[in-house]
Motif scaffolding. Sequence first.
Motif, PDB file in Angstrom:
ATOM      1  N   PHE A 280       2.224  20.750 -19.035  1.00 49.60           N
ATOM      2  CA  PHE A 280       3.057  21.718 -18.314  1.00 49.60           C
ATOM      3  C   PHE A 280       2.207  22.507 -17.315  1.00 49.60           C
ATOM      4  N   PHE A 281       0.998  22.896 -17.748  1.00 49.12           N
ATOM      5  CA  PHE A 281       0.104  23.641 -16.859  1.00 49.12           C
ATOM      6  C   PHE A 281      -0.294  22.784 -15.660  1.00 49.12           C
ATOM      7  N   MET A 282      -0.640  21.508 -15.906  1.00 56.07           N
ATOM      8  CA  MET A 282      -1.062  20.618 -14.817  1.00 56.07           C
ATOM      9  C   MET A 282       0.067  20.405 -13.819  1.00 56.07           C
ATOM     10  N   HIS A 283       1.282  20.238 -14.307  1.00 53.17           N
ATOM     11  CA  HIS A 283       2.410  20.033 -13.392  1.00 53.17           C
ATOM     12  C   HIS A 283       2.693  21.302 -12.587  1.00 53.17           C
ATOM     13  N   THR A 284       2.444  22.449 -13.172  1.00 52.56           N
ATOM     14  CA  THR A 284       2.599  23.699 -12.435  1.00 52.56           C
ATOM     15  C   THR A 284       1.521  23.843 -11.372  1.00 52.56           C
ATOM     16  N   LEU A 285       0.299  23.524 -11.729  1.00 51.24           N
ATOM     17  CA  LEU A 285      -0.844  23.735 -10.840  1.00 51.24           C
ATOM     18  C   LEU A 285      -0.896  22.715  -9.713  1.00 51.24           C
ATOM     19  N   PHE A 286      -0.573  21.457 -10.007  1.00 49.00           N
ATOM     20  CA  PHE A 286      -0.736  20.383  -9.028  1.00 49.00           C
ATOM     21  C   PHE A 286       0.609  19.742  -8.669  1.00 49.00           C
ATOM     22  N   ARG A 287       1.649  20.550  -8.610  1.00 48.12           N
ATOM     23  CA  ARG A 287       2.977  20.009  -8.320  1.00 48.12           C
ATOM     24  C   ARG A 287       2.991  19.284  -6.969  1.00 48.12           C
ATOM     25  N   GLU A 288       2.464  19.904  -5.926  1.00 42.99           N
ATOM     26  CA  GLU A 288       2.494  19.296  -4.595  1.00 42.99           C
ATOM     27  C   GLU A 288       1.642  18.030  -4.559  1.00 42.99           C
ATOM     28  N   GLU A 289       0.458  18.083  -5.155  1.00 45.75           N
ATOM     29  CA  GLU A 289      -0.411  16.905  -5.164  1.00 45.75           C
ATOM     30  C   GLU A 289       0.246  15.746  -5.908  1.00 45.75           C
ATOM     31  N   ASN A 290       0.866  16.054  -7.030  1.00 46.86           N
ATOM     32  CA  ASN A 290       1.530  15.023  -7.823  1.00 46.86           C
ATOM     33  C   ASN A 290       2.668  14.376  -7.034  1.00 46.86           C
ATOM     34  N   ASP A 291       3.482  15.199  -6.381  1.00 50.89           N
ATOM     35  CA  ASP A 291       4.584  14.667  -5.573  1.00 50.89           C
ATOM     36  C   ASP A 291       4.051  13.832  -4.413  1.00 50.89           C
ATOM     37  N   ARG A 292       3.024  14.342  -3.752  1.00 49.66           N
ATOM     38  CA  ARG A 292       2.466  13.623  -2.599  1.00 49.66           C
ATOM     39  C   ARG A 292       1.865  12.284  -3.021  1.00 49.66           C
ATOM     40  N   ASP A 293       1.153  12.283  -4.157  1.00 49.91           N
ATOM     41  CA  ASP A 293       0.581  11.035  -4.664  1.00 49.91           C
ATOM     42  C   ASP A 293       1.686  10.017  -4.962  1.00 49.91           C
ATOM     43  N   ALA A 294       2.768  10.486  -5.593  1.00 50.87           N
ATOM     44  CA  ALA A 294       3.854   9.576  -5.971  1.00 50.87           C
ATOM     45  C   ALA A 294       4.493   8.943  -4.740  1.00 50.87           C
ATOM     46  N   VAL A 295       4.709   9.731  -3.703  1.00 50.80           N
ATOM     47  CA  VAL A 295       5.306   9.201  -2.470  1.00 50.80           C
ATOM     48  C   VAL A 295       4.372   8.188  -1.815  1.00 50.80           C
ATOM     49  N   ALA A 296       3.075   8.534  -1.721  1.00 52.59           N
ATOM     50  CA  ALA A 296       2.110   7.632  -1.101  1.00 52.59           C
ATOM     51  C   ALA A 296       1.980   6.330  -1.889  1.00 52.59           C
ATOM     52  N   MET A 297       1.958   6.429  -3.230  1.00 54.14           N
ATOM     53  CA  MET A 297       1.827   5.221  -4.059  1.00 54.14           C
ATOM     54  C   MET A 297       3.042   4.309  -3.901  1.00 54.14           C
ATOM     55  N   LYS A 298       4.224   4.899  -3.793  1.00 51.46           N
ATOM     56  CA  LYS A 298       5.421   4.087  -3.605  1.00 51.46           C
ATOM     57  C   LYS A 298       5.351   3.334  -2.290  1.00 51.46           C
ATOM     58  N   ALA A 299       4.848   4.006  -1.234  1.00 50.48           N
ATOM     59  CA  ALA A 299       4.704   3.343   0.056  1.00 50.48           C
ATOM     60  C   ALA A 299       3.664   2.236  -0.013  1.00 50.48           C
ATOM     61  N   GLU A 300       2.566   2.502  -0.730  1.00 48.85           N
ATOM     62  CA  GLU A 300       1.506   1.496  -0.856  1.00 48.85           C
ATOM     63  C   GLU A 300       1.997   0.254  -1.584  1.00 48.85           C
ATOM     64  N   GLN A 301       2.884   0.429  -2.534  1.00 45.84           N
ATOM     65  CA  GLN A 301       3.416  -0.717  -3.273  1.00 45.84           C
ATOM     66  C   GLN A 301       4.263  -1.626  -2.387  1.00 45.84           C
ATOM     67  N   GLY A 302       4.824  -1.065  -1.316  1.00 42.99           N
ATOM     68  CA  GLY A 302       5.656  -1.867  -0.425  1.00 42.99           C
ATOM     69  C   GLY A 302       4.931  -2.379   0.801  1.00 42.99           C
ATOM     70  N   ASP A 303       3.651  -2.061   0.951  1.00 46.27           N
ATOM     71  CA  ASP A 303       2.896  -2.494   2.131  1.00 46.27           C
ATOM     72  C   ASP A 303       2.643  -3.998   2.118  1.00 46.27           C
ATOM     73  N   ASN A 304       2.448  -4.542   3.318  1.00 44.52           N
ATOM     74  CA  ASN A 304       2.002  -5.921   3.483  1.00 44.52           C
ATOM     75  C   ASN A 304       0.517  -5.895   3.803  1.00 44.52           C
ATOM     76  N   PHE A 305      -0.284  -6.561   2.972  1.00 45.53           N
ATOM     77  CA  PHE A 305      -1.738  -6.489   3.093  1.00 45.53           C
ATOM     78  C   PHE A 305      -2.337  -7.744   3.734  1.00 45.53           C
ATOM     79  N   LEU A 306      -1.535  -8.428   4.564  1.00 45.45           N
ATOM     80  CA  LEU A 306      -2.003  -9.664   5.183  1.00 45.45           C
ATOM     81  C   LEU A 306      -3.268  -9.435   6.006  1.00 45.45           C
ATOM     82  N   ALA A 307      -3.367  -8.275   6.675  1.00 42.33           N
ATOM     83  CA  ALA A 307      -4.530  -7.991   7.522  1.00 42.33           C
ATOM     84  C   ALA A 307      -5.822  -7.878   6.727  1.00 42.33           C
ATOM     85  N   TYR A 308      -5.715  -7.711   5.418  1.00 39.83           N
ATOM     86  CA  TYR A 308      -6.914  -7.520   4.594  1.00 39.83           C
ATOM     87  C   TYR A 308      -7.273  -8.778   3.801  1.00 39.83           C
TER      88      TYR A 308
END
Length: 607
Positions: A280-308
Motif C-alpha cells: 500500500f505504501f509503495m503504491h502511494t509513493l510510486f503511483r505515477e511511476e507505476n502507471d507510467r511503467d504499465a503504459v510503456a510496457m503495454k506499448a513495448e509488447q505491441g512493438d515490431n522489433f524487425l529493425a533489431y
Amino acid sequence: MGTYTRLGSYLLASELATDPFGSVHRAVVIAGSNFDRHMLVRTFSEELFQAGMNTRLAEAGRVVPLLGGARIYGLGYRLETSKAPHVAWDYVPGRSLAQLIEKAKQEQIPFGVDHALTVIQGVAQAIVQMQAKGVSHGVLSPYSVWVSFEGATQVVDAPFAALAKSMLAKAPMAKRKLAPYLQGPENDALQQDLFALGAVLYELLTFEKLPVGGDLQATLDQATLKAAQEEASLPAEIRAFLGRLLLGRQPFPTVEAFSTELERVLYDGEYSPTTFNMAFFMHTLFREENDRDAVAMKAEQGDNFLAYTAAGESLRSGATRVEHIDGHADEQANQKNKTVLIGGGLAAVVILGLGYMFFGRPKVDPAIQAQLVEFQRIKAEMEQQKADLDAKARAEADKTAQLQKQLGETKSAEEKAKIQKQLEENQQRKQDLERQQKAAEQRLADQRQAEQKLAEQKRATETKVAAAPPVPEAPKPQPMQDALRQAAVPTPQSVPTPQAPAAQLAASTANDQPARVMNQIVPVFPLRAVQMRWEANLDHFVRLKVFVGEQGQPLKVSVIEGVSGAFGFDEAAIEAANKSTFSPAIRNGRPVRGWTPEIIYKFPKRR
C-alpha cells in the motif's frame, strides 16, 4: 515504434535506477521480430568497468548456483560477459530502496517502523541464506535492495557483490558513496554484513545515513524517528538491537542467533510488519511511476522489433525509449479495499477446531450443542450483512437510473459534465459492492458448510454414545484452547480409563503443533497474466508459508517457490494468504507465533 539500445541479448527500454555500481534498466527480450518478455538488466559504471568488471564478471557465475535460484535474489539470474558486461533477472515492477528513501523524504510521506521492519526482514532473510551457503555480501546498502510495488524485497546485487567489493580500491567514487555501510570489522564477514544491515535499518528509521567515523553510541542515543515524522526516540528494543549490530558489543556469534533475535524484535513488540502494508505504501509513493511503467510496457509488447534483428547488429546504439506514448490510456493502479465480514472466519476457526477435537469421542460434550447454536447466530448476522449489501446495490442501481434519465433531459453542458462524473463514481461504487457481495456469498457458503459438518459430527457422536459402554466423564476442556488446537482423532485405545486420568490424556494431546490454515481463500487469477495471455494453457503453482500470530492472524508471508516473470501470480497468492484464516502454533499447550507448513496455491489453466 519506440527506440531501444541493444545490449547483448537485451534491448534496453528505460533506465529505472542509478547507483554507485551503475544502472538498472527495464529491458525487452525478443523472439524473432516479436516481443517475448521483460527483464531487469544491470549495467556497470565506467568506474567499475575500468576497475576490471569487464574481465572478471564471469567469477560471479560461481555464486549464482550457490544461491539456489531463490526469489529473494532475483529469479532467472544470468550474466553476460561481453564487451559491455551486464547481469539480468526476471522483471519485477518496483524501485530501489535508495529511491524509496529519497522520494519519501522529498514527498514528506511518513515511513513507519512497521514498514522499516518489513523491508529489513526481507533483506535479513537474504543475508541469512547467503551466510548459510558460506557466501558473504560485503557491500550491502539501500542500493542493493529492490522493492517491488507489491511490497516484497530482493537483494539483486548478491551474485556479484563480493566481486564488486574486491574492486572498491580502484573505484573511489563508489567506495565513498558506500562508506556509511562499510564500517564493520574487515576481518569478520558475518559481522560486516550485520553492521551494514544495521546501517540500513538506522537509515530507514531516521532517513539519515549513519555518520562515517563518528561516535555511533551517541548517534544511537540521539536518533529519533524522523522517517515517521516523529521526534520520539527509537524504541528501546530496536535501539538495543541496533546497538548489537553497530557497536560491536555482544555481537551475534552465529547467523542463527541473529535470526532468532530478529524474529523476537519483529513479532514480540507492538509492530505488524507485513508485505500488504508495504505494498500500500509503495503504491502511494510510486503511483505515477507505476502507471507510467504499465503504459510503456503495454506499448513495448505491441512493438515490431524487425529493425533489431538484422545480421551484424550485435550492439545497436539508440535513444532510450520515449516514456510518453500516445494512444494508450493509463492502466488503473489503485487497489480497492474489500470489505471482509469479521466473525465468519473466526467462527470457522472455532467450529472446525472443535470438530476435530470432539469427532469420534465416545462421550457427547454439551459444548458442541452450545457452539452449534452460536454458529447459527453468527450465520444469521452474516445473512443480514449480505442482505444489507444487496439493498445498497439496489439503491445504487436506482440512483444510476435516475442520473441517466437526468443526463438525457438536461441541456446544460456544465450540468451534463457534473452528472457524468456522478455516474462514473456510481459505477465505481457498484463494482466495489459487487466484489463485496461475492466475498459475502463465499463467506456465507463456507459458514453453512462448516455448520453442516458440525451437525453431522454431533449426530455421529450421539450414535456412538448409544453404542458405547459408559466411561468416566472427563473434565470439560477450555473452549478457547479447543478452538486454537487441532487435536488428532483419538483411537479406541486412547480412551481414558480410571487408571489413566483425563488430565494425562489432555497433556498427551497438547503436543507442539505448527500453525495451520483453517479457511484458505482462493486467489484471484492475475489480471496482468490474462492481458498478456501468458501460458494460459498451463496450471501455475505458488508454494509459500505463513507466519501466524497468537490470535491466528497472518503476520508474514514467505514465498518458497513462485512463478517466474512479472505476471502477478506470486502477489495474488500472497494476497490470498493474507486474507485466509489460521489457527496459531501450539507450544506447551499454549498458542504461540509460528510458521505454517508449506501451502500450495494453484492457478488453473484458462481455456
